[in-house]
Design an enzyme around this catalytic site. Sequence first.
Site, PDB file in Angstrom:
ATOM      1  CG  ASN A 211      -0.387  -0.253   2.520  1.00  0.00           C
ATOM      2  OD1 ASN A 211       0.663  -0.871   2.614  1.00  0.00           O
ATOM      3  ND2 ASN A 211      -1.038   0.207   3.572  1.00  0.00           N
ATOM      4  CB  ALA A 215      -0.069  14.264   2.710  1.00  0.00           C
ATOM      5  CD  GLU A 224      -5.293  -5.922  -1.302  1.00  0.00           C
ATOM      6  OE1 GLU A 224      -4.696  -4.822  -1.225  1.00  0.00           O
ATOM      7  OE2 GLU A 224      -6.090  -6.309  -0.435  1.00  0.00           O
ATOM      8  CB  CYS A 254     -10.778  -2.583   0.506  1.00  0.00           C
ATOM      9  SG  CYS A 254     -10.132  -1.919  -1.040  1.00  0.00           S
TER      10      CYS A 254
HETATM   11  N1  THU Z   1      -5.236  -1.416   2.454  1.00  0.00           N
HETATM   12  C1  THU Z   1      -4.716  -2.247   1.504  1.00  0.00           C
HETATM   13  O1  THU Z   1      -3.555  -2.105   1.115  1.00  0.00           O
HETATM   14  N2  THU Z   1      -5.524  -3.234   0.979  1.00  0.00           N
HETATM   15  C2  THU Z   1      -6.830  -3.405   1.289  1.00  0.00           C
HETATM   16  O2  THU Z   1      -7.505  -4.199   0.654  1.00  0.00           O
HETATM   17  C3  THU Z   1      -7.402  -2.638   2.415  1.00  0.00           C
HETATM   18  C4  THU Z   1      -6.602  -1.501   2.919  1.00  0.00           C
HETATM   19  C5  THU Z   1      -4.382  -0.337   2.982  1.00  0.00           C
HETATM   20  C6  THU Z   1      -4.778   1.004   2.487  1.00  0.00           C
HETATM   21  C7  THU Z   1      -4.287   1.905   3.581  1.00  0.00           C
HETATM   22  O3  THU Z   1      -2.957   2.272   3.318  1.00  0.00           O
HETATM   23  C8  THU Z   1      -4.300   1.059   4.840  1.00  0.00           C
HETATM   24  O4  THU Z   1      -4.477  -0.286   4.385  1.00  0.00           O
HETATM   25  C9  THU Z   1      -5.417   1.412   5.801  1.00  0.00           C
HETATM   26  O5  THU Z   1      -6.639   1.465   5.173  1.00  0.00           O
END
Ligand code: THU
Length: 302
Positions: A211, A215, A224, A254
């Site tokens: 991820n 800011a 993903e 998500c």
């Molecule tokens: N996040 C992901 O990388 N994948 C997901 O499917 C859900 C959330 C990350 C995004 C953000 O940087 C952190 O988790 C908190 O939401």
Amino acid sequence: MMTLLWEVETAVDPRWLSLMQLSADAALHMEGVKRHCAVNIRLCDDDAIHEINRDYRGVDRATDVLSFPTVNYPKGITAGQADKYLRREYDDELDACMLGDLIISVPHVLQQAEEYGHSPERETAYLTVHGLCHLMGYDHIEDDERKEMRAMEEKILNAIGMDRDGNAAVSDEILMELARQAMERSYSPYSHHPVGAALLCADGRIFQGCNVENASFGLTNCAERTAMFKAISEGAREFTAIAIANPQSAPWPCGACRQVLNEFAPNIRVIVTWGDNEKYEMMLPELLPHSFGPNDLNTYEK
Ligand code: THU
């Protein structure tokens, strides 16, 4: 995690490079090395490897693979039990422990693959794993050490599931480990919620993603989607599995990521891993029932 510092002097299929990276990551994992390590890796022709063989080993001929370890392993000790010795090779610029140099002759890879009747990818993986085992302290001069080296080579090659055509049917263990490694590269200073993903393509390639936050929060990209967009932009179109990692809790993708996975891989297997190797898996249709996809648009053309 292994950083490979490339010197590619001979044109090679880019798939070889990702295969070598996979072999190197799997080698460290199977050996149980927890530290970040690095290897100089040079892909050259027969003249170049001949020269090195002659100058550094006094052997006046070309060969398939040469390895020069930097770590001075005591007898009977390999990298997995040699943390103290690895630490001495720590390079702060690389932020990794330098294990040494690996030189592979590309013409030898092609010629030996033909001789043994398997693909150049398989030969590439074998020679890489063989050379890496030397860099991790294995040898094959005496019978007992040869047995141990062969066993470790087998273990690594099995983990990346190399078949004779060179298709890496990567084990879930390695896919999850690659997701965890990607997680370590997460840029998540706002949520402190690191996520890593490793996406397995039907052709054996693997794309990692983490991820990447911003800011301006809404611009954050999930692990993903990072992996999937990397894969799509490198030409991959068929996917079999994705492993997703988080340190604490099950990192189910998500809604947005489920939708993006559905666009390219509606039947992909989704493996989530967290904590101390906890894991769970589901097929995407279970995670996104009654999905909306390309085929639901009457303007979509194949
Ligand atoms: N996040 C992901 O990388 N994948 C997901 O499917 C859900 C959330 C990350 C995004 C953000 O940087 C952190 O988790 C908190 O939401």
